[in-house]
Enzyme design. Structure first.
Site, PDB file in Angstrom:
ATOM      1  N   THR A   1      -1.184   0.550 -10.266  1.00 51.64           N
ATOM      2  CA  THR A   1      -2.476   0.046  -9.820  1.00 51.64           C
ATOM      3  C   THR A   1      -3.210   1.025  -8.912  1.00 51.64           C
ATOM      4  O   THR A   1      -4.329   0.752  -8.503  1.00 51.64           O
ATOM      5  CB  THR A   1      -2.297  -1.308  -9.099  1.00 51.64           C
ATOM      6  OG1 THR A   1      -3.557  -1.968  -8.975  1.00 51.64           O
ATOM      7  CG2 THR A   1      -1.667  -1.120  -7.726  1.00 51.64           C
TER       8      THR A   1
ATOM      9  N   GLU B   1     -12.443   0.712  -9.832  1.00 49.74           N
ATOM     10  CA  GLU B   1     -12.170  -0.266 -10.890  1.00 49.74           C
ATOM     11  C   GLU B   1     -13.106  -0.152 -12.087  1.00 49.74           C
ATOM     12  O   GLU B   1     -12.672  -0.276 -13.242  1.00 49.74           O
ATOM     13  CB  GLU B   1     -12.203  -1.684 -10.318  1.00 49.74           C
ATOM     14  CG  GLU B   1     -10.993  -2.063  -9.497  1.00 49.74           C
ATOM     15  CD  GLU B   1     -10.981  -1.432  -8.122  1.00 49.74           C
ATOM     16  OE1 GLU B   1      -9.896  -1.334  -7.512  1.00 49.74           O
ATOM     17  OE2 GLU B   1     -12.077  -1.029  -7.647  1.00 49.74           O
TER      18      GLU B   1
ATOM     19  N   ASP C   1      -5.332 -10.055  -7.576  1.00 47.73           N
ATOM     20  CA  ASP C   1      -5.748  -9.292  -8.757  1.00 47.73           C
ATOM     21  C   ASP C   1      -4.611  -8.602  -9.502  1.00 47.73           C
ATOM     22  O   ASP C   1      -4.399  -8.813 -10.696  1.00 47.73           O
ATOM     23  CB  ASP C   1      -6.823  -8.265  -8.371  1.00 47.73           C
ATOM     24  CG  ASP C   1      -6.427  -7.427  -7.161  1.00 47.73           C
ATOM     25  OD1 ASP C   1      -5.393  -7.720  -6.536  1.00 47.73           O
ATOM     26  OD2 ASP C   1      -7.160  -6.466  -6.835  1.00 47.73           O
TER      27      ASP C   1
ATOM     28  N   ARG D   1       0.625   3.775  -3.260  1.00 48.11           N
ATOM     29  CA  ARG D   1      -0.028   5.054  -2.963  1.00 48.11           C
ATOM     30  C   ARG D   1       0.983   6.181  -2.748  1.00 48.11           C
ATOM     31  O   ARG D   1       0.871   7.246  -3.359  1.00 48.11           O
ATOM     32  CB  ARG D   1      -0.919   4.922  -1.724  1.00 48.11           C
ATOM     33  CG  ARG D   1      -2.002   3.869  -1.844  1.00 48.11           C
ATOM     34  CD  ARG D   1      -3.027   4.010  -0.740  1.00 48.11           C
ATOM     35  NE  ARG D   1      -3.851   2.810  -0.577  1.00 48.11           N
ATOM     36  CZ  ARG D   1      -5.056   2.799  -0.041  1.00 48.11           C
ATOM     37  NH1 ARG D   1      -5.610   3.908   0.379  1.00 48.11           N
ATOM     38  NH2 ARG D   1      -5.725   1.664   0.087  1.00 48.11           N
TER      39      ARG D   1
ATOM     40  N   GLU E   1       0.822  -1.208   0.000  1.00 49.41           N
ATOM     41  CA  GLU E   1       0.000   0.000   0.000  1.00 49.41           C
ATOM     42  C   GLU E   1       0.859   1.263   0.000  1.00 49.41           C
ATOM     43  O   GLU E   1       0.533   2.235  -0.690  1.00 49.41           O
ATOM     44  CB  GLU E   1      -0.938  -0.006   1.216  1.00 49.41           C
ATOM     45  CG  GLU E   1      -1.967  -1.122   1.219  1.00 49.41           C
ATOM     46  CD  GLU E   1      -3.034  -0.957   0.150  1.00 49.41           C
ATOM     47  OE1 GLU E   1      -3.051   0.086  -0.530  1.00 49.41           O
ATOM     48  OE2 GLU E   1      -3.875  -1.866   0.017  1.00 49.41           O
TER      49      GLU E   1
END
Length: 656
Positions: A645, A556, A420, A291, A287
Site C-alpha cells: 500500500t 491514490e 481503506d 514505508r 506506517e
C-alpha cells in the site's frame, strides 16, 4: 727543618647502620610519599580512590568492547563465505549486468558497480540484528573485505543460482488455518524486464519529466533534510516522525526504477553507515511497516543487495512486541529500542486498516528469513478479523479493541481513512500467495458486493459514480481522496480472473477520481470531496468544504491511473496523469528544492503551501507516474510483483 709530611692517604668510610639497605634513597622516597598521603584529609583520600576506581573500570570496559568488536568482525568474515540466496527475483540494475549470471556460488564473477572510486559504505554494519533462532543469515555483500585507501569494493551483487538459502526454497512450517502454501522462489522477471537498462535514453519525454521532478524533490531533501524523516521545503528545514530517514528509505526503490544511480548509491551508503534501529523511540506499527520495512524489502528484491534484507529483518524483530496483547490484535505503537508497545494517546483501540495492512510485508519477511513468527503474528490477526461479528455484508468498522479483540464504534462504514487498505490487502495477499488462500478471496468478493449495495451512488448532474459512507444506517455523500485506490484494486482483481463487472466499476470510479482533480481550480484533488445528489441545488458534482481543501501530494489517483492504463492500454489515463503532474509542478513545486502540500486547491493564485513534503510523494506518487507513462508492460509486471500500500513491489510467491 721540619721533617717532610707523611704521604696523604684517601679512603672511603662505609658505615653500616642496622635496618637500612643499599636502596635507602628509594625507601626514603616511598616513606615521603606515604607521609604525604597520610597528610591528606580523609575526604581528599576518598576522592582520589574513587577516581582511580573509575579509571580502572573504564579501562576494563574498553578492553571488553574492543575484544567483542574483533570477535564480531571475525565471525562476520566467516559468515561472509556462506551460501547466497538462490533465484531471488532481481530487476536489471541501473548498471551493466554480470557476464555470467548463472555462475555457481563458488565461481561467480565479481561484479564491481559503481566504479571502484565510489565508496559503498563500511564493510561491517554499525548495528547487529537482535539475537534470534535463525541459524543462517544473509551476509552483507561488503562484509569481510578489507577497504583499500580511498575505495571500497562490492562483490557478487546479484544473487547466485548455485546456493540454497533458508526460507527461499523450503516451505516454512505452517501453523495457520489458512490454506497451506509452498514458499517457492518467485519467478525471475520476463526477458524484456531483464534487459531493461533504466538509462535516460530509454525514457520517453513524460518519464523524463518525472525523473526531473524527482531530482528536484531529492535535491531539496538532500540539501535541507538529509537523513531526517521529512522535508519542509518552504522553511528549508526538516521534521522528524520516527527519526529513521523515512523519506530516504521510502524512495530507495523509486531511485532504482528511475535509474538514478548516483542518488541510490548515496542513499545506500547512508543506510549502511547511519541507519540504526537501536533507538528509544515509538513508531507506528503500520506506517513503519509499509514505508520502512516495505521499502527495505523492495530495495533488496530490486537490487539484490543483502544489506537491505538484514536491516529489514532487524526492524521486523523489533516490531513483533506490538502483537503481545490479550487478543493478539497488535497495538498501534511500539518502541523499537525497548520493545514497549501501547495504543495511541487519543484512543485505546487500533484502527482496522492498520492491523490488517501489514500482512504482505511480514509474510514476505518470513519467506526470506525462515523465521515463522512474522507470518504467524499477522495471519492470526487475519483469521481473527475474518471471524468477527459486526460486519455489514463484508464491510468492516473502523476500530478494533486490542484488549477484547472486538470491533468498536459499530455501525460506521467507510473506504476512507482507518479502513481503506483492509480491502486492498485482502486481494493482494491472495495474489501474493499464488491465489491459493480462498478465504481471503471470499472476504474480498463479499466486501465488493457490500460496497455496491450500501456505499455506491451517482452524483448530479454529471452522474459520477462515487463511494460514500454509512453511519448507523444514514448515507453520507462524502468520499476521501484515499478511496481512489479502489479503481486500481478492482482492476487488478479483474486482471487476476475476478468478475468482469469489477473492471467496469473500476473505469467508472476512475472517471470520478479524475474529476475530483479536474474540477478544482488548481487541477489537484482536495483531501475530501462531497458529491451533489440533488440537481436543483448545484450544477457542480464535486463540492468541497473549507476544512477539506488541502492536498497532501497523495498518490491514490495516479496509482489507479497506472493500473487502468497497464491493464486496458487506454492512453487517456496517461494524459490524465500528465495533467496532474503539470499541476503539481505549477502549484506545489518550491524553487529551492522539493514540493509542498497545499491548503487550498481552489485558489490557483494562492494555494497556501503547508511546508511539508510527505515521504510518499517520492515513494508512491512519482513512482506511479513514471510507471504510468511507460508503455512497457513488463516493467514491474503485475504477474510477477504485487505492490504494497506504499507502492513497494514485492514478488508473487508462485506463478499467477
Amino acid at each position: 727543618m721540619y721533617p717532610p709530611p707523611p704521604p696523604r692517604r684517601d679512603f672511603i668510610s662505609v658505615t653500616l647502620s642496622p635496618g637500612r639497605s643499599y636502596d635507602g634513597g628509594q625507601a626514603l622516597r616511598r616513606r615521603s610519599c606515604w607521609r604525604r598521603w597520610k597528610q591528606l584529609s580523609r575526604l581528599q583520600r576518598n576522592v582520589v580512590l574513587v577516581l582511580v576506581a573509575f579509571l580502572g573500570l573504564c579501562g576494563l570496559l574498553s578492553y571488553v568492547r574492543v575484544a567483542d568488536e574483533w570477535t564480531a568482525v571475525a565471525g562476520r568474515s566467516a559468515e561472509g563465505q556462506r551460501m547466497r540466496p538462490a533465484h531471488a527475483p532481481v530487476l536489471p540494475a541501473p548498471r551493466r549486468a554480470a557476464d555470467n549470471p548463472e555462475a555457481s556460488a563458488g565461481a561467480s564473477p565479481q561484479v564491481r558497480w559503481p566504479p571502484r572510486h565510489v565508496r559503498r559504505g563500511p564493510p561491517n554494519l554499525q548495528m547487529r540484528a537482535p539475537e534470534g533462532d535463525v541459524k543462517e543469515r544473509q551476509p552483507e555483500a561488503a562484509q569481510g573485505r578489507a577497504e583499500a585507501a580511498g575505495e571500497a569494493r562490492r562483490e557478487d551483487t546479484a544473487p547466485r543460482n548455485g546456493g540454497s538459502w533458508r526460507g527461499a526454497e523450503t516451505e516454512p512450517e505452517q501453523t495457520t488455518q489458512l490454506p497451506s502454501r509452498k514458499a517457492e522462489v518467485p519467478p525471475r522477471p520476463p526477458p524484456q524486464a531483464q534487459r531493461m537498462q533504466n538509462s535516460p535514453a530509454s525514457q520517453n519525454e513524460r518519464q523524463q519529466a518525472v525523473v526531473e521532478a524527482f531530482r528536484h524533490a531529492w535535491a531539496g531533501y538532500r540539501k535541507f533534510a538529509w537523513g531526517h524523516d521529512e522535508l519542509k521545503p518552504v522553511s528549508k528545514s526538516f521534521s522528524e516522525w520516527f527519526g529513521l530517514g523515512l523519506t530516504l528509505i521510502d524512495a530507495l526503490d523509486t531511485m532504482w526504477i528511475l535509474g538514478l544511480k548516483k542518488e541510490f548509491e548515496e542513499a545506500r551508503k547512508w543506510v549502511s553507515k547511519r541507519l540504526s534501529f537501536q533507538k528509544n523511540v515509538d513508531v507506528n506499527l503500520f506506517e513503519s511497516t509499509i514505508r520502512i520495512l516495505g521499502g527495505l524489502l523492495s530495495a533488496f528484491h530490486l537490487s539484490g543487495d543483502a544489506l537491505f534484507l538484514k536491516k529489514a529483518e532487524d526492524l521486523g524483530r523489533r516490531l513483533l512486541p506490538a502483537f503481545q496483547t490479550p487478543s493478539k490484535v497488535p497495538y498501534s505503537d511500539v518502541n523499537i529500542g525497548t520493545g514497549a508497545a501501547h495504543p495511541p494517546r487519543w484512543t485505546s483501540d487500533s484502527t482496522v486498516a492498520e492491523v490488517t495492512s501489514i500482512q504482505l510485508e511480514f509474510r514476505e519477511l518470513t519467506r526470506l528469513t525462515g523465521d515463522k513468527r512474522f507470518q504467524e503474528a499477522v495471519e492470526e490477526v487475519t483469521r481473527h478479523v475474518h471471524a468477527l461479528r459486526g460486519k455489514k455484508d463484508g464491510l468492516v468498522p473502523m476500530f478494533i479493541s486490542t484488549s477484547s479483540g472486538l470491533f468498536t464504534h459499530l455501525g460506521v462504514f467507510t473506504l476512507g481513512a482507518r479502513a481503506d487498505s483492509y480491502y486492498e490487502y485482502l486481494l493482494k495477499q491472495w495474489v501474493q500467495g499464488g491465489k491459493e488462500e480462498t478465504q481471503l478471496l471470499e472476504d474480498y468478493l463479499e466486501a465488493v458486493e457490500g460496497i455496491k449495495k450500501h456505499l455506491l451512488r451517482r452524483s448530479e448532474p454529471g452522474k459520477l459514480t462515487f463511494v460514500g459512507e454509512l453511519a448507523h444506517g444514514r448515507f453520507s455523500a462524502k468520499m476521501d481522496h484515499l478511496v481512489c485506490f479502489l479503481p486500481g484494486t478492482l482492476a487488478l482483481g479483474a486482471h487476476h480472473g475476478l468478475p468482469a463487472d469489477h473492471m467496469e466499476l473500476a473505469r467508472a470510479l476512475m472517471d470520478t477520481c479524475y474529476q475530483m482533480n479536474r474540477q478544482m481550480e488548481t487541477g489537484l484533488s482536495p483531501e475530501i470531496a462531497h458529491f451533489n445528489l440533488h440537481p436543483e441545488k448545484s450544477h457542480k458534482d464535486v463540492q468541497v468544504k473549507a476544512g477539506d481543501r488541502h492536498n497532501l501530494l497523495r498518490p491514490e489517483t495516479v496509482e489507479s491511473l497506472f493500473y487502468l492504463h497497464r491493464l486496458t492500454g487506454d492512453r487517456k489515463y496517461q494524459d490524465w496523469g500528465w495533467e496532474i503532474l503539470l499541476s503539481f509542478n505549477t502549484h506545489t513545486r518550491v524553487p529551492s528544492g522539493g514540493y509542498s502540500s497545499i491548503s487550498n486547491v481552489q485558489d490557483p493564485h494562492n494555494p497556501q503551501p503547508r511546508d511539508k513534503m510527505e515521504s510518499f510523494f517520492l515513494g508512491e506518487t512519482l513512482k506511479y507516474l513514471y510507471l504510468l507513462f511507460s508503455d512497457d508492460p513488463d516493467l514491474l509486471s503485475l504477474d510477477t510483483y504485487v505492490f504494497n500500500t506504499e507502492a513497494h513491489p514485492l514478488p508473487i510467491w508462485a506463478p499467477a
